[in-house]
Scaffold this motif. Structure first.
Motif, PDB file in Angstrom:
ATOM      1  N   ASP A  92     -22.529  -3.511  30.255  1.00 49.70           N
ATOM      2  CA  ASP A  92     -22.563  -2.988  31.620  1.00 49.70           C
ATOM      3  C   ASP A  92     -22.830  -4.106  32.630  1.00 49.70           C
ATOM      4  OD1 ASP A  92     -22.035  -0.432  30.837  1.00 49.70           O
ATOM      5  OD2 ASP A  92     -24.011   0.390  31.311  1.00 49.70           O
ATOM      6  N   GLY A  93     -22.097  -4.096  33.704  1.00 50.47           N
ATOM      7  CA  GLY A  93     -22.343  -5.083  34.750  1.00 50.47           C
ATOM      8  C   GLY A  93     -21.070  -5.445  35.490  1.00 50.47           C
ATOM      9  N   TYR A  94     -21.229  -6.376  36.404  1.00 50.77           N
ATOM     10  CA  TYR A  94     -20.098  -6.945  37.133  1.00 50.77           C
ATOM     11  C   TYR A  94     -19.677  -8.225  36.421  1.00 50.77           C
ATOM     12  CZ  TYR A  94     -21.911  -3.884  40.830  1.00 50.77           C
ATOM     13  OH  TYR A  94     -22.361  -2.811  41.537  1.00 50.77           O
ATOM     14  N   TRP A  95     -18.397  -8.357  36.177  1.00 54.97           N
ATOM     15  CA  TRP A  95     -17.868  -9.521  35.485  1.00 54.97           C
ATOM     16  C   TRP A  95     -16.823 -10.191  36.369  1.00 54.97           C
ATOM     17  CZ3 TRP A  95     -19.344 -10.981  30.446  1.00 54.97           C
ATOM     18  CH2 TRP A  95     -20.240 -10.092  29.818  1.00 54.97           C
ATOM     19  N   SER A  96     -16.858 -11.505  36.398  1.00 53.55           N
ATOM     20  CA  SER A  96     -15.922 -12.251  37.230  1.00 53.55           C
ATOM     21  C   SER A  96     -15.203 -13.300  36.396  1.00 53.55           C
ATOM     22  CB  SER A  96     -16.663 -12.930  38.384  1.00 53.55           C
ATOM     23  OG  SER A  96     -15.749 -13.524  39.289  1.00 53.55           O
ATOM     24  N   SER A  97     -13.947 -13.522  36.712  1.00 57.98           N
ATOM     25  CA  SER A  97     -13.165 -14.551  36.030  1.00 57.98           C
ATOM     26  C   SER A  97     -13.823 -15.916  36.229  1.00 57.98           C
ATOM     27  CB  SER A  97     -11.743 -14.574  36.602  1.00 57.98           C
ATOM     28  OG  SER A  97     -11.098 -15.781  36.320  1.00 57.98           O
ATOM     29  N   SER A  98     -13.997 -16.639  35.139  1.00 51.36           N
ATOM     30  CA  SER A  98     -14.570 -17.986  35.237  1.00 51.36           C
ATOM     31  C   SER A  98     -13.698 -18.867  36.127  1.00 51.36           C
ATOM     32  CB  SER A  98     -14.684 -18.611  33.840  1.00 51.36           C
ATOM     33  OG  SER A  98     -15.567 -17.872  33.027  1.00 51.36           O
ATOM     34  N   HIS A  99     -12.391 -18.670  36.051  1.00 48.86           N
ATOM     35  CA  HIS A  99     -11.458 -19.434  36.889  1.00 48.86           C
ATOM     36  C   HIS A  99     -11.688 -19.119  38.367  1.00 48.86           C
ATOM     37  CE1 HIS A  99      -7.829 -21.370  38.294  1.00 48.86           C
ATOM     38  NE2 HIS A  99      -7.363 -20.234  38.765  1.00 48.86           N
ATOM     39  N   PHE A 100     -11.893 -17.843  38.686  1.00 47.65           N
ATOM     40  CA  PHE A 100     -12.106 -17.448  40.082  1.00 47.65           C
ATOM     41  C   PHE A 100     -13.415 -18.036  40.622  1.00 47.65           C
ATOM     42  CE2 PHE A 100     -13.722 -14.305  43.233  1.00 47.65           C
ATOM     43  CZ  PHE A 100     -12.764 -14.527  44.216  1.00 47.65           C
ATOM     44  N   LEU A 101     -14.452 -18.038  39.821  1.00 49.84           N
ATOM     45  CA  LEU A 101     -15.725 -18.592  40.271  1.00 49.84           C
ATOM     46  C   LEU A 101     -15.610 -20.092  40.527  1.00 49.84           C
ATOM     47  CD1 LEU A 101     -18.300 -16.670  38.034  1.00 49.84           C
ATOM     48  CD2 LEU A 101     -17.676 -16.234  40.422  1.00 49.84           C
ATOM     49  N   LYS A 102     -14.783 -20.782  39.728  1.00 48.22           N
ATOM     50  CA  LYS A 102     -14.534 -22.205  39.982  1.00 48.22           C
ATOM     51  C   LYS A 102     -13.796 -22.388  41.304  1.00 48.22           C
ATOM     52  CE  LYS A 102     -14.398 -23.690  35.136  1.00 48.22           C
ATOM     53  NZ  LYS A 102     -13.531 -24.209  34.033  1.00 48.22           N
ATOM     54  N   LEU A 103     -12.807 -21.525  41.563  1.00 54.85           N
ATOM     55  CA  LEU A 103     -12.065 -21.594  42.820  1.00 54.85           C
ATOM     56  C   LEU A 103     -12.976 -21.315  44.014  1.00 54.85           C
ATOM     57  CD1 LEU A 103      -8.733 -19.731  41.903  1.00 54.85           C
ATOM     58  CD2 LEU A 103      -9.022 -22.175  42.372  1.00 54.85           C
ATOM     59  N   LEU A 104     -13.902 -20.379  43.834  1.00 53.46           N
ATOM     60  CA  LEU A 104     -14.829 -20.047  44.910  1.00 53.46           C
ATOM     61  C   LEU A 104     -15.684 -21.262  45.262  1.00 53.46           C
ATOM     62  CD1 LEU A 104     -15.274 -17.398  46.440  1.00 53.46           C
ATOM     63  CD2 LEU A 104     -17.189 -16.919  44.913  1.00 53.46           C
ATOM     64  N   LYS A 105     -16.075 -22.015  44.242  1.00 49.26           N
ATOM     65  CA  LYS A 105     -16.868 -23.225  44.467  1.00 49.26           C
ATOM     66  C   LYS A 105     -16.025 -24.315  45.122  1.00 49.26           C
ATOM     67  CE  LYS A 105     -20.066 -26.348  42.101  1.00 49.26           C
ATOM     68  NZ  LYS A 105     -20.711 -26.675  40.798  1.00 49.26           N
ATOM     69  N   ILE A 106     -14.778 -24.442  44.686  1.00 51.02           N
ATOM     70  CA  ILE A 106     -13.890 -25.467  45.231  1.00 51.02           C
ATOM     71  C   ILE A 106     -13.563 -25.202  46.693  1.00 51.02           C
ATOM     72  CG2 ILE A 106     -11.543 -26.418  45.113  1.00 51.02           C
ATOM     73  CD1 ILE A 106     -11.716 -25.992  42.044  1.00 51.02           C
ATOM     74  N   HIS A 107     -13.168 -23.980  47.002  1.00 47.00           N
ATOM     75  CA  HIS A 107     -12.737 -23.645  48.362  1.00 47.00           C
ATOM     76  C   HIS A 107     -13.916 -23.386  49.302  1.00 47.00           C
ATOM     77  CE1 HIS A 107      -8.347 -23.313  47.681  1.00 47.00           C
ATOM     78  NE2 HIS A 107      -8.698 -22.969  46.455  1.00 47.00           N
ATOM     79  N   GLY A 108     -14.995 -22.849  48.759  1.00 45.30           N
ATOM     80  CA  GLY A 108     -16.163 -22.584  49.590  1.00 45.30           C
ATOM     81  C   GLY A 108     -16.001 -21.411  50.527  1.00 45.30           C
ATOM     82  N   ASN A 109     -14.940 -20.633  50.353  1.00 42.82           N
ATOM     83  CA  ASN A 109     -14.770 -19.436  51.177  1.00 42.82           C
ATOM     84  C   ASN A 109     -13.980 -18.394  50.391  1.00 42.82           C
ATOM     85  OD1 ASN A 109     -11.756 -19.327  52.239  1.00 42.82           O
ATOM     86  ND2 ASN A 109     -12.387 -21.478  52.319  1.00 42.82           N
ATOM     87  N   TRP A 110     -14.143 -17.141  50.779  1.00 47.53           N
ATOM     88  CA  TRP A 110     -13.574 -16.029  50.030  1.00 47.53           C
ATOM     89  C   TRP A 110     -12.043 -16.019  50.085  1.00 47.53           C
ATOM     90  CZ3 TRP A 110     -15.382 -13.048  46.398  1.00 47.53           C
ATOM     91  CH2 TRP A 110     -14.718 -11.861  46.071  1.00 47.53           C
ATOM     92  N   THR A 111     -11.482 -16.200  51.264  1.00 44.82           N
ATOM     93  CA  THR A 111     -10.040 -16.133  51.419  1.00 44.82           C
ATOM     94  C   THR A 111      -9.336 -17.227  50.619  1.00 44.82           C
ATOM     95  OG1 THR A 111     -10.232 -15.163  53.621  1.00 44.82           O
ATOM     96  CG2 THR A 111      -8.150 -16.204  53.079  1.00 44.82           C
TER      97      THR A 111
END
Length: 232
Positions: free
Chosen positions: A43-62
């Motif tokens: 149970d929980g919220y799961w996020s793609s490891s690739h997406f979390l890396k992109l979030l760190k790289i871009h620094g913004n949601w869009t």
């Protein structure tokens, strides 16, 4: 023990070892499906490891959302169900199976030309707000505006001068302009604040739904921000 008995015993032992090996392999794969009793452990919220890396790289949601297939970036596992957060725009009633290996999970192919998806890692527990969990990965800390306000982002929550703001990350970008990190706000003339990082400052733009014909377009490179925040 004669040779025939020994041969029969060896065959039975080999068969037992083969079954044990298959059982071990199945257990190691950790395959579980919609409705399985053991699914509650995930149970929980799961996020793609690739997406979390992109979030760190871009620094913004869009930036992160538009750099990947936003239909496949996240899962919610709850009440025996596995749901894809289809860009946080559509419902998902499909029954899925997944496999677990260590602290990662993969969504298995369903025979409809869809490849296995993942890995996904647990973003947080269900007692948290999913939008807050993502916003906390984008911005944290306290900032001072040029109007002498104190804006504090803690755990995905925003407070202004110590008062909790009714603002949260807008994950669904379907009717929004594609820049920065949009926060849906309540009690304002315009429904969104967009956070844009520029140098050591965060620019805040007030904005409307992109579909609103009366909307005044915002260009984050040239438009004047509503607020400018600097780290305290």
């Amino acid at each position: 023990m004669n040779s025939l008995t020994m041969h029969t015993t060896c065959i039975k032992l080999a068969a037992a070892l083969l079954m044990l090996s298959a059982s071990t392999a199945m257990a190691a794969s950790g395959k579980v499906c919609t409705g399985d009793a053991v699914l509650h452990k995930l149970d929980g919220y799961w996020s793609s490891s690739h997406f979390l890396k992109l979030l760190k790289i871009h620094g913004n949601w869009t930036g992160a959302m538009t750099a990947t297939d936003s239909q496949q970036v996240a899962l919610i596992i709850k009440d025996g169900l596995i749901k894809q957060n289809l860009a946080w725009h559509e419902g998902d009633e499909t029954e899925y199976c997944l496999r677990q290996q260590g602290d990662k999970i993969w969504l298995l192919a369903d025979g409809k030309n869809r490849m296995e998806q993942g890995p996904y890692q647990r973003l947080g527990k269900l007692d948290r707000n999913e939008a807050d969990l993502y916003l906390a990965r984008i911005i944290q800390g306290c900032f001072a505006s040029e109007e002498k306000e104190q804006w504090c982002f803690q755990g995905g929550k925003l407070s202004i001068d110590g008062k909790l703001a009714k603002a949260s990350l807008s994950r669904d970008l379907s009717e929004l302009d594609l820049y920065g990190t949009p926060l849906r706000v309540e009690g304002r003339k315009l429904p969104f604040w967009y956070l844009v990082k520029r140098g050591d400052a965060w620019l805040i733009f007030e904005d409307d739904y992109a579909s609103n014909e009366k909307r005044v377009p915002v260009d984050p490179k040239t438009s004047k921000p509503w607020r400018v925040l600097r780290k305290q």
